[in-house]
Scaffold this motif. Structure first.
Motif, PDB file in Angstrom:
ATOM      1  N   GLN A  28      80.112  26.011  18.821  1.00  0.00           N
ATOM      2  CA  GLN A  28      80.589  26.582  17.566  1.00  0.00           C
ATOM      3  C   GLN A  28      79.451  26.930  16.613  1.00  0.00           C
ATOM      4  O   GLN A  28      79.707  27.301  15.464  1.00  0.00           O
ATOM      5  N   THR A  29      78.202  26.800  17.045  1.00  0.00           N
ATOM      6  CA  THR A  29      77.057  27.111  16.196  1.00  0.00           C
ATOM      7  C   THR A  29      76.437  28.434  16.604  1.00  0.00           C
ATOM      8  O   THR A  29      76.520  28.850  17.763  1.00  0.00           O
ATOM      9  N   THR A  30      75.766  29.068  15.638  1.00  0.00           N
ATOM     10  CA  THR A  30      75.213  30.404  15.882  1.00  0.00           C
ATOM     11  C   THR A  30      74.059  30.356  16.874  1.00  0.00           C
ATOM     12  O   THR A  30      74.071  31.026  17.906  1.00  0.00           O
ATOM     13  N   PHE A  31      73.036  29.567  16.569  1.00  0.00           N
ATOM     14  CA  PHE A  31      71.852  29.539  17.421  1.00  0.00           C
ATOM     15  C   PHE A  31      72.069  28.682  18.662  1.00  0.00           C
ATOM     16  O   PHE A  31      71.560  28.993  19.741  1.00  0.00           O
ATOM     17  N   GLY A  32      72.824  27.594  18.510  1.00  0.00           N
ATOM     18  CA  GLY A  32      73.055  26.717  19.644  1.00  0.00           C
ATOM     19  C   GLY A  32      73.847  27.378  20.753  1.00  0.00           C
ATOM     20  O   GLY A  32      73.595  27.139  21.938  1.00  0.00           O
ATOM     21  N   SER A  33      74.808  28.238  20.402  1.00  0.00           N
ATOM     22  CA  SER A  33      75.632  28.883  21.428  1.00  0.00           C
ATOM     23  C   SER A  33      74.807  29.848  22.272  1.00  0.00           C
ATOM     24  O   SER A  33      74.993  29.936  23.491  1.00  0.00           O
ATOM     25  N   TYR A  34      73.857  30.573  21.650  1.00  0.00           N
ATOM     26  CA  TYR A  34      73.014  31.488  22.406  1.00  0.00           C
ATOM     27  C   TYR A  34      72.127  30.734  23.388  1.00  0.00           C
ATOM     28  O   TYR A  34      72.005  31.102  24.561  1.00  0.00           O
ATOM     29  N   ALA A  35      71.463  29.665  22.904  1.00  0.00           N
ATOM     30  CA  ALA A  35      70.594  28.894  23.785  1.00  0.00           C
ATOM     31  C   ALA A  35      71.393  28.189  24.879  1.00  0.00           C
ATOM     32  O   ALA A  35      70.922  28.037  26.010  1.00  0.00           O
ATOM     33  N   PHE A  36      72.613  27.756  24.551  1.00  0.00           N
ATOM     34  CA  PHE A  36      73.428  27.050  25.530  1.00  0.00           C
ATOM     35  C   PHE A  36      73.881  27.992  26.660  1.00  0.00           C
ATOM     36  O   PHE A  36      74.045  27.566  27.800  1.00  0.00           O
ATOM     37  N   GLU A  37      74.075  29.273  26.351  1.00  0.00           N
ATOM     38  CA  GLU A  37      74.405  30.246  27.390  1.00  0.00           C
ATOM     39  C   GLU A  37      73.269  30.350  28.410  1.00  0.00           C
ATOM     40  O   GLU A  37      73.509  30.403  29.623  1.00  0.00           O
ATOM     41  N   LYS A  38      72.025  30.387  27.924  1.00  0.00           N
ATOM     42  CA  LYS A  38      70.885  30.433  28.846  1.00  0.00           C
ATOM     43  C   LYS A  38      70.810  29.145  29.659  1.00  0.00           C
ATOM     44  O   LYS A  38      70.489  29.175  30.858  1.00  0.00           O
ATOM     45  N   LEU A  39      71.079  28.011  29.035  1.00  0.00           N
ATOM     46  CA  LEU A  39      71.045  26.733  29.744  1.00  0.00           C
ATOM     47  C   LEU A  39      72.108  26.697  30.842  1.00  0.00           C
ATOM     48  O   LEU A  39      71.860  26.182  31.949  1.00  0.00           O
ATOM     49  N   VAL A  80      66.698  28.081  14.276  1.00  0.00           N
ATOM     50  CA  VAL A  80      66.443  29.471  14.615  1.00  0.00           C
ATOM     51  C   VAL A  80      65.214  29.612  15.499  1.00  0.00           C
ATOM     52  O   VAL A  80      65.202  30.382  16.471  1.00  0.00           O
ATOM     53  N   PHE A  81      64.150  28.830  15.219  1.00  0.00           N
ATOM     54  CA  PHE A  81      62.944  28.917  16.036  1.00  0.00           C
ATOM     55  C   PHE A  81      63.051  28.030  17.271  1.00  0.00           C
ATOM     56  O   PHE A  81      62.579  28.392  18.346  1.00  0.00           O
ATOM     57  N   GLY A  82      63.690  26.876  17.107  1.00  0.00           N
ATOM     58  CA  GLY A  82      63.835  25.967  18.240  1.00  0.00           C
ATOM     59  C   GLY A  82      64.685  26.557  19.353  1.00  0.00           C
ATOM     60  O   GLY A  82      64.381  26.375  20.543  1.00  0.00           O
ATOM     61  N   SER A  83      65.742  27.266  18.987  1.00  0.00           N
ATOM     62  CA  SER A  83      66.595  27.871  20.023  1.00  0.00           C
ATOM     63  C   SER A  83      65.844  28.953  20.798  1.00  0.00           C
ATOM     64  O   SER A  83      66.020  29.099  22.009  1.00  0.00           O
ATOM     65  N   LYS A  84      64.976  29.719  20.110  1.00  0.00           N
ATOM     66  CA  LYS A  84      64.181  30.730  20.805  1.00  0.00           C
ATOM     67  C   LYS A  84      63.187  30.084  21.755  1.00  0.00           C
ATOM     68  O   LYS A  84      62.948  30.592  22.858  1.00  0.00           O
ATOM     69  N   VAL A  85      62.589  28.964  21.331  1.00  0.00           N
ATOM     70  CA  VAL A  85      61.655  28.249  22.199  1.00  0.00           C
ATOM     71  C   VAL A  85      62.374  27.757  23.450  1.00  0.00           C
ATOM     72  O   VAL A  85      61.855  27.856  24.574  1.00  0.00           O
ATOM     73  N   LEU A  86      63.582  27.238  23.287  1.00  0.00           N
ATOM     74  CA  LEU A  86      64.336  26.756  24.441  1.00  0.00           C
ATOM     75  C   LEU A  86      64.700  27.902  25.386  1.00  0.00           C
ATOM     76  O   LEU A  86      64.655  27.746  26.617  1.00  0.00           O
ATOM     77  N   GLU A  87      65.056  29.054  24.836  1.00  0.00           N
ATOM     78  CA  GLU A  87      65.389  30.204  25.677  1.00  0.00           C
ATOM     79  C   GLU A  87      64.188  30.643  26.508  1.00  0.00           C
ATOM     80  O   GLU A  87      64.339  31.071  27.655  1.00  0.00           O
ATOM     81  N   HIS A  88      62.974  30.545  25.928  1.00  0.00           N
ATOM     82  CA  HIS A  88      61.765  30.874  26.684  1.00  0.00           C
ATOM     83  C   HIS A  88      61.401  29.774  27.675  1.00  0.00           C
ATOM     84  O   HIS A  88      60.811  30.056  28.729  1.00  0.00           O
ATOM     85  N   MET A  89      61.726  28.540  27.340  1.00  0.00           N
ATOM     86  CA  MET A  89      61.292  27.412  28.161  1.00  0.00           C
ATOM     87  C   MET A  89      62.144  27.239  29.409  1.00  0.00           C
ATOM     88  O   MET A  89      61.627  26.844  30.468  1.00  0.00           O
ATOM     89  N   PHE A  90      63.448  27.503  29.325  1.00  0.00           N
ATOM     90  CA  PHE A  90      64.352  27.230  30.447  1.00  0.00           C
ATOM     91  C   PHE A  90      63.936  27.920  31.749  1.00  0.00           C
ATOM     92  O   PHE A  90      63.966  27.301  32.814  1.00  0.00           O
ATOM     93  N   PRO A  91      63.533  29.211  31.738  1.00  0.00           N
ATOM     94  CA  PRO A  91      63.129  29.821  33.018  1.00  0.00           C
ATOM     95  C   PRO A  91      61.895  29.190  33.636  1.00  0.00           C
ATOM     96  O   PRO A  91      61.678  29.301  34.849  1.00  0.00           O
ATOM     97  N   LEU A  92      61.060  28.518  32.823  1.00  0.00           N
ATOM     98  CA  LEU A  92      59.816  27.935  33.317  1.00  0.00           C
ATOM     99  C   LEU A  92      59.909  26.442  33.545  1.00  0.00           C
ATOM    100  O   LEU A  92      58.981  25.847  34.105  1.00  0.00           O
TER     101      LEU A  92
END
Length: 649
Positions: free
Chosen positions: A144-155, A110-122
């Motif tokens: 198929q995962t809750t947090f991974g799918s959100y972060a993967f969309e940003k990636l 849950v926290f790692g996916s948020k960090v990745l979402e912030h990190m990708f633009p930078l």
């Protein structure tokens, strides 16, 4: 022998009715037994028999210390959201080192996916490609995962940007590498194709997966040449990008496989499915763009199979009504209407003839009708306006305002049926309420209690669609614009002040003041209505914009400008130190007026229109000095003889 413990409730009482026992037996049969294993397969993927939710694959867990680190890093990103300073660069590099080697676990935290979402633009291009390549072989599990799918969309969004740069040949490959960082030599095209080839065998199984459909939709749009840009949290917009030729070909193969292997009823069932409809939207859009992309326009096989085939009679097809009134399927019909050829438009008019007004006021179908109106040619537009005249009793009702605005916009674009539609709107508004002023009627002005106000005062609330409809009148014939202007002047002083300080109506008044053909009489009357209220408007969020517009309205009226700036100066610190008032104070140069009035007057005259005395005379034919014939020079002898004759007489 110990006594058995007493149980409370009717279920455990000694006397029970037979009907009650049968009811309990039925309920027990409905509850899954404990012997049923969790994770039984349904629809091709594992589903929890109790919650009916998809079972998510386990990708590992972070240690408590690692999880605490990512929790703190997520908070630190709020203050490190720019790449301008060197400190941010070091912070991004340190986070990347911490993620390296455990990308899957961090992605599903849950926290790692948020960090990745912030990190990708930078992050740098090499870092994004490194994270993406490390997920190779696990893409199917991540979606198929809750947090991974959100972060993967940003990636995916940032990988699409890299693909665009690589295709254009504008990618900078000379980036500095970190110590111990693995350089990825594969191109972004090959990395995306690896992912697509991994997901392709199970694509049909994930087409109605609750979490995977959002990622699959963005993958399909990436293959078709679209990138999703995220702004303001989860708000997203599509941007067209350049992609290699292999991308659309891969998407076409998926669509062709679906058309060949699935029947018409199966495709239509996917259209009304809550989750699968997202994939069908991408299918229909890509199918139309492929048909229109070549030199020779071809038919879209998927759209024909669903709806547009000549074998289907749209007037008697129940599936068309399902597409119109279903919340998920209506978006597919919007894309069909937006992309279909012009030859198909008369078929929809025949199907909706006689019930156009009812569909326009439907809470879901009205969005489809707006897309239909935007495609109407001149002849079809006449049918729609005529049907509204005959079959509608009230066209200014709240649920019809959005369609009415789109219809008026189409009439203004084609320069046709503007008078018929405008007269219909004004007549319907006057019949609804006996007020002569159309502005409160279309704005549907109401006073509601303000919850944020401690005194519980009532505030004005206006309808945005009604304001947009009034704004669209400004693009129409001049006679109807003058009707709007006269209605503005007929508002009372209190009403006008409320409209100027409300967000929706203030934008309407701004657009009215921006109309290029405002006459001098309207400008003087409007400025007189706002006299002695400039200070109150200047310290208001919406009213301050109106005061800024008064500089343009008072152009050529120096006395009115002087009166307005004098009111601002009299307001003094109340205006100068207010958050909104200080901007008005600066735009009107009130400080300059207070300290050096002569310089302010000089500044005002620079903005005044140049008055040319002989401009009108020069433009009039036959009155120009150059166009006048030269007079003959008088003969002195003839004039002397005439003088002698007059003297003798």
């Amino acid at each position: 022998m110990p006594k058995g413990r007493k149980q409370r409730g009717k279920k455990h009482s000694s006397k029970q009715d037979p009907e009650t026992e049968e009811a309990h037996i039925e309920v027990d049969n409905l509850v899954p037994s404990e012997t049923v294993e969790e994770g039984q397969e349904e629809n091709g993927f594992q589903v929890n028999p109790y919650t009916k939710a998809p079972v998510q694959p386990f990708l590992g867990a972070l240690d408590p210390e690692e999880e605490k680190y990512f929790q703190e890093a997520e908070k630190a990103f709020v203050n490190h959201f720019t790449r301008d300073n060197e400190e941010t660069r070091y912070f991004i590099d340190s986070v990347y080192r911490e993620i390296k080697g455990k990308e899957l676990i961090v992605l599903n935290n849950v926290f790692g996916s948020k960090v990745l979402e912030h990190m990708f633009p930078l992050a740098t291009t090499s870092q994004i490609k490194s994270v993406f390549s490390s997920l190779n072989g696990h893409y199917l599990e991540i979606v198929q995962t809750t947090f991974g799918s959100y972060a993967f969309e940003k990636l995916l969004s940032h990988m699409a940007e890299i693909v665009d740069l690589e295709t254009k040949g504008a990618l900078d490959n000379d980036e500095e590498m970190l110590e111990g960082e693995d350089q990825v030599f594969s191109t972004a095209e090959s990395l995306v194709m690896y992912m697509c080839n991994e997901i392709r065998p199970d694509f049909s199984l994930l087409i109605n997966h609750k979490l995977a459909v959002h990622v699959l939709h963005k993958i399909l749009m990436l293959l078709d040449g679209y990138r999703f840009v995220y702004a303001e949290g989860r708000r997203e917009s599509m941007v067209h990008i350049r992609v290699p030729e292999t991308f659309p070909q891969f998407a076409y193969s998926i669509i062709d496989s679906a058309v060949e292997n699935l029947s018409t009823s199966e495709l239509r069932n996917y259209c009304v499915d809550r989750y699968a409809s997202k994939i069908m939207q991408a299918f229909v859009r890509i199918d139309f763009e492929r048909a229109q992309g070549g030199k020779k326009k071809k038919a879209a096989p998927l759209a024909d199979k669903l709806l547009l085939s000549s074998d289907n009679n749209l007037k008697e097809l129940p599936f068309l009504d399902t597409l119109l009134k279903d919340e998920a399927a209506s978006r597919i019909l919007e894309i069909i209407i937006e992309k279909m050829p012009n030859s198909q438009i008369p078929r929809f008019r025949e199907a909706w003839e006689g019930r156009f007004y009812r569909l326009c006021v439907h809470p879901i179908a009205n969005f489809v009708m707006q897309h239909y109106i935007k495609r109407l040619p001149l002849e079809e537009l006449g049918y729609v306006v005529q049907e509204l005249k005959q079959g509608s009793d009230n066209v200014v009702r709240k649920s019809f305002l959005a369609v009415l605005k789109t219809l008026l916009q189409r009439c203004n674009t084609l320069q046709a049926y503007q008078h018929e539609l405008a007269s219909l709107i004004f007549a319907s508004a006057e019949e609804k309420e006996k007020k002569q002023n159309i502005i409160p009627i279309l704005l549907r002005s109401k006073h509601k209690r303000d919850v944020n106000n401690p005194e519980n005062k009532r505030k004005l609330v206006n309808n945005m669609l009604g304001a947009q409809l009034l704004e669209e009148f400004l693009n129409g014939p001049k006679e109807y614009v003058e009707v709007i202007l006269n209605n503005v002047l007929e508002l009372s002083h209190e009403q006008l002040m409320e409209y100027c300080q409300e967000s929706v109506s203030s934008r309407l008044i701004e657009n009215i003041l921006d109309w290029p053909d405002l006459d001098l009489i309207f400008r003087k009357k409007f400025l007189n209505l706002l006299s002695n209220t400039i200070v109150e408007l200047s310290i208001s969020a919406s009213g301050s914009h109106i005061v800024d517009k008064l500089w343009k309205v008072s152009r050529g009226l120096p006395l009115y400008r002087t009166r307005i700036v004098q009111e601002l100066v009299q307001g003094g610190d109340q205006v100068k130190f207010d958050f909104y008032g200080k901007k008005v104070w600066s735009n009107w140069k009130a400080e300059l007026f207070r300290r050096a009035p002569d310089e302010w007057y000089r500044f005002m005259k620079e903005d005044e229109p140049v008055k040319r005395v002989h401009e009108k005379a020069r433009n009039m034919p036959g009155l120009s000095a150059n166009s006048q014939p030269l007079r003959k020079r008088p003969n002195m002898e003839e004039s002397a003889n005439e003088t002698e004759k007059r003297v003798r007489a």
